[in-house]
Design an enzyme around this catalytic site. Structure first.
Site, PDB file in Angstrom:
ATOM      1  N   LYS A 165       2.834 -15.626   2.649  1.00  0.00           N
ATOM      2  CA  LYS A 165       3.030 -16.216   1.153  1.00  0.00           C
ATOM      3  C   LYS A 165       4.360 -16.331   1.136  1.00  0.00           C
ATOM      4  O   LYS A 165       5.328 -16.280   0.138  1.00  0.00           O
ATOM      5  CB  LYS A 165       2.617 -15.253   0.127  1.00  0.00           C
ATOM      6  CG  LYS A 165       2.777 -15.866  -1.323  1.00  0.00           C
ATOM      7  CD  LYS A 165       1.562 -17.176  -1.398  1.00  0.00           C
ATOM      8  CE  LYS A 165       1.729 -17.834  -2.761  1.00  0.00           C
ATOM      9  NZ  LYS A 165       0.629 -19.082  -2.918  1.00  0.00           N
ATOM     10  N   ASP A 181      -3.298 -17.969   0.353  1.00  0.00           N
ATOM     11  CA  ASP A 181      -4.275 -18.850  -0.485  1.00  0.00           C
ATOM     12  C   ASP A 181      -4.878 -20.138   0.503  1.00  0.00           C
ATOM     13  O   ASP A 181      -6.164 -20.038   0.409  1.00  0.00           O
ATOM     14  CB  ASP A 181      -3.871 -19.473  -1.631  1.00  0.00           C
ATOM     15  CG  ASP A 181      -2.315 -20.223  -1.553  1.00  0.00           C
ATOM     16  OD1 ASP A 181      -1.599 -20.325  -0.464  1.00  0.00           O
ATOM     17  OD2 ASP A 181      -1.690 -20.928  -2.473  1.00  0.00           O
ATOM     18  N   ASP A 202     -12.501  -8.809   4.267  1.00  0.00           N
ATOM     19  CA  ASP A 202     -13.884  -8.851   3.442  1.00  0.00           C
ATOM     20  C   ASP A 202     -14.379 -10.214   3.441  1.00  0.00           C
ATOM     21  O   ASP A 202     -15.446 -10.558   3.713  1.00  0.00           O
ATOM     22  CB  ASP A 202     -13.566  -8.333   2.065  1.00  0.00           C
ATOM     23  CG  ASP A 202     -13.859  -6.795   1.729  1.00  0.00           C
ATOM     24  OD1 ASP A 202     -13.396  -6.157   2.784  1.00  0.00           O
ATOM     25  OD2 ASP A 202     -14.146  -6.528   0.768  1.00  0.00           O
ATOM     26  N   ASP A 259      -6.524  -6.989   4.257  1.00  0.00           N
ATOM     27  CA  ASP A 259      -7.561  -5.961   3.452  1.00  0.00           C
ATOM     28  C   ASP A 259      -8.536  -7.459   2.888  1.00  0.00           C
ATOM     29  O   ASP A 259      -9.762  -7.175   3.019  1.00  0.00           O
ATOM     30  CB  ASP A 259      -7.017  -5.157   2.502  1.00  0.00           C
ATOM     31  CG  ASP A 259      -7.929  -4.564   1.523  1.00  0.00           C
ATOM     32  OD1 ASP A 259      -9.064  -3.866   2.300  1.00  0.00           O
ATOM     33  OD2 ASP A 259      -7.955  -4.398   0.428  1.00  0.00           O
ATOM     34  N   TYR A 267       0.975  -1.163   0.039  1.00  0.00           N
ATOM     35  CA  TYR A 267      -0.135  -0.082  -0.124  1.00  0.00           C
ATOM     36  C   TYR A 267       1.120   1.147  -0.026  1.00  0.00           C
ATOM     37  O   TYR A 267       0.348   2.381  -0.348  1.00  0.00           O
ATOM     38  CB  TYR A 267      -0.951  -0.088   1.232  1.00  0.00           C
ATOM     39  CG  TYR A 267      -2.288  -0.568   1.072  1.00  0.00           C
ATOM     40  CD1 TYR A 267      -2.398  -2.161   0.800  1.00  0.00           C
ATOM     41  CD2 TYR A 267      -3.334   0.179   1.251  1.00  0.00           C
ATOM     42  CE1 TYR A 267      -3.534  -2.674   0.723  1.00  0.00           C
ATOM     43  CE2 TYR A 267      -4.786  -0.462   1.021  1.00  0.00           C
ATOM     44  CZ  TYR A 267      -4.709  -1.811   0.929  1.00  0.00           C
ATOM     45  OH  TYR A 267      -5.860  -2.383   0.647  1.00  0.00           O
TER      46      TYR A 267
HETATM   47  C1  IPM Z   1     -10.530  -0.964   3.929  1.00  0.00           C
HETATM   48  C2  IPM Z   1     -10.869  -0.319   2.855  1.00  0.00           C
HETATM   49  C3  IPM Z   1      -9.455   0.471   2.365  1.00  0.00           C
HETATM   50  C4  IPM Z   1      -8.142  -0.396   2.228  1.00  0.00           C
HETATM   51  C5  IPM Z   1      -9.549   1.422   1.250  1.00  0.00           C
HETATM   52  C6  IPM Z   1     -10.812   2.315   1.086  1.00  0.00           C
HETATM   53  C7  IPM Z   1      -8.369   2.136   0.968  1.00  0.00           C
HETATM   54  O1  IPM Z   1     -10.925  -1.287   1.667  1.00  0.00           O
HETATM   55  O2  IPM Z   1     -10.495  -0.379   4.836  1.00  0.00           O
HETATM   56  O3  IPM Z   1     -10.528  -2.221   4.035  1.00  0.00           O
HETATM   57  O4  IPM Z   1      -7.944  -1.019   1.201  1.00  0.00           O
HETATM   58  O5  IPM Z   1      -7.540  -0.419   3.430  1.00  0.00           O
HETATM   59 MN    MN Z   2     -11.026  -3.271   2.354  1.00  0.00          MN
END
Ligand code: IPM
Ligand code: MN
Length: 368
Positions: free
Chosen positions: A198, A230, A258, A254, A141
């Protein structure tokens, strides 16, 4: 004398304003009962700041955030700003706040609330309760990146054209400080730490793995498990309840968080805390985005924002009782059947009431 906390509120874009408003209402209600005064100051960042100042993170926002005791953020971004110069995309605001405030540790708890089992796509989710400790100010990042023109050809003769690159790089210091947070959380919880990397491919991951193994000697009670990312993404689906604390890099964290959002039924349920240097303000935000399709319709799930406010009270101010009271009110609200659209599912027979942002917020306040 009442305790006083100054909270910088950054509503952002899309559903951000609706959900931060909900979280502040809950905070005000719970603080009043606990003889705590909170002062909020609204700051602009994201698309709304691009519209007004031409940049996503104005200097005065970052300066005021630094002066606050803690920052509550909604969400940033939306289709309106999809085509702006990448250097000033709304997302840059979040990244700028994280690095500007030195928030290197991102804590993302994932748990299935009672009554929400049907919202999980897993057949038998079991008792899921883990936290992801994501490194937040390093790695790909923030690594060296760029685009340049190449005159070369690929071995099959294809012209390379432009080359775009991003770099994953981590120092021992960066890795050790986040690993330590992972181990410390594990000590306070079920004493299991999973490092996700990884290491079969990446040099930087091998450094993570070596340092984690080294540090585990200082924490003999913690069981350290190392998984390739993975494989980890599969194990999260097949044995989610076996995870306690997961520590990982910025990018892997990240992605996996999700996945965690889906496992627990809705990303609309997941809060987060970003912390850094002791004594500096932390940043608390739901992990979901700005949901442009739901904006302004009283349909957004405010629970992740409300739970982020609870994390703020606990992590930043040590207000364990206040945090618990908010979390318990959310539990009671769900147990009573209140649901926003994202957590309403076939098979959920808990006397479900589909409600909007305002009504579920009111139910949480009533349950405090
Ligand atoms: C998160 C989001 C952010 C990230 C974006 C909006 C920059 O997806 O907080 O998980 O990738 O960290
Ligand atoms: Mn995110």
């Amino acid at each position: 004398m009442a305790k006083k906390y100054n909270i910088a509120v950054i509503p952002g874009d899309g559903i951000g304003p609706e959900i931060t408003e909900a979280a502040i209402e809950v905070l005000e209600a719970v603080c009043e009962r606990n003889n705590i005064e909170i002062f909020t100051k609204e700051l602009k960042a994201g698309g709304i700041a691009i519209d007004e100042f031409g940049i996503p993170l104005p200097q005065e926002t970052i300066a005021a955030a630094k002066e606050s005791d803690a920052v509550l953020l909604g969400a940033v971004g939306g289709p309106k700003w999809d085509n702006v110069d990448p250097e000033i995309r709304p997302e840059r605001a979040i990244l700028g706040l994280r690095s500007g405030l030195g928030l290197y540790a991102n804590i993302r708890p994932a748990a299935i609330y009672e009554g929400l089992e049907a919202a999980s796509p897993l057949k038998n989710p079991g008792k899921i309760d883990f936290i992801i400790v994501r490194e937040l100010t390093g790695g790909i990042y923030f690594g060296k990146n760029g685009v340049y023109q190449s005159g070369e050809k690929l071995p099959d003769g294809t012209v390379k054209g432009k080359i775009a690159y991003d770099t994953e790089s981590y120092s021992e210091g960066e890795i050790n400080r986040i690993l330590k947070i992972g181990f410390e959380f594990a000590m306070k919880r079920r004493k299991k730490l999973t490092l996700v990397d990884k290491a079969n491919v990446l040099v930087s991951s091998r450094m993570w793995r070596n340092l984690a193994r080294q540090m585990s000697f200082d924490y003999p009670e913690v069981e350290l498990e190392c998984l390739y990312v993975d494989n980890a993404s599969m194990q999260l689906i097949s044995r989610p309840s076996s995870f306690d604390v997961i520590v990982t890099s910025n990018l892997f964290g990240d992605i996996l968080s999700d996945e965690a959002g889906q496992i627990v039924g809705s990303i609309g349920m997941l809060p987060s805390a970003s912390i850094g240097v002791q004594g500096e303000p932390g940043l608390f935000e739901p992990i979901h985005g700005s949901a442009p399709d739901l904006t302004g319709q009283d349909r957004a799930n405010p629970l992740a924002a409300i739970l982020s406010a609870a994390m703020m009270m606990r992590t930043m101010f040590g207000e364990e009782e206040v945090a618990y009271s908010i979390e318990n009110a959310v539990r009671k609200t769900l147990a009573a059947g209140f649901r926003t659209g994202d957590i309403t599912f076939v098979g959920d027979n808990n006397n479900v009431k589909l409600v909007g942002t305002k009504e579920i917020t009111k139910a949480v306040i009533d349950n405090l």
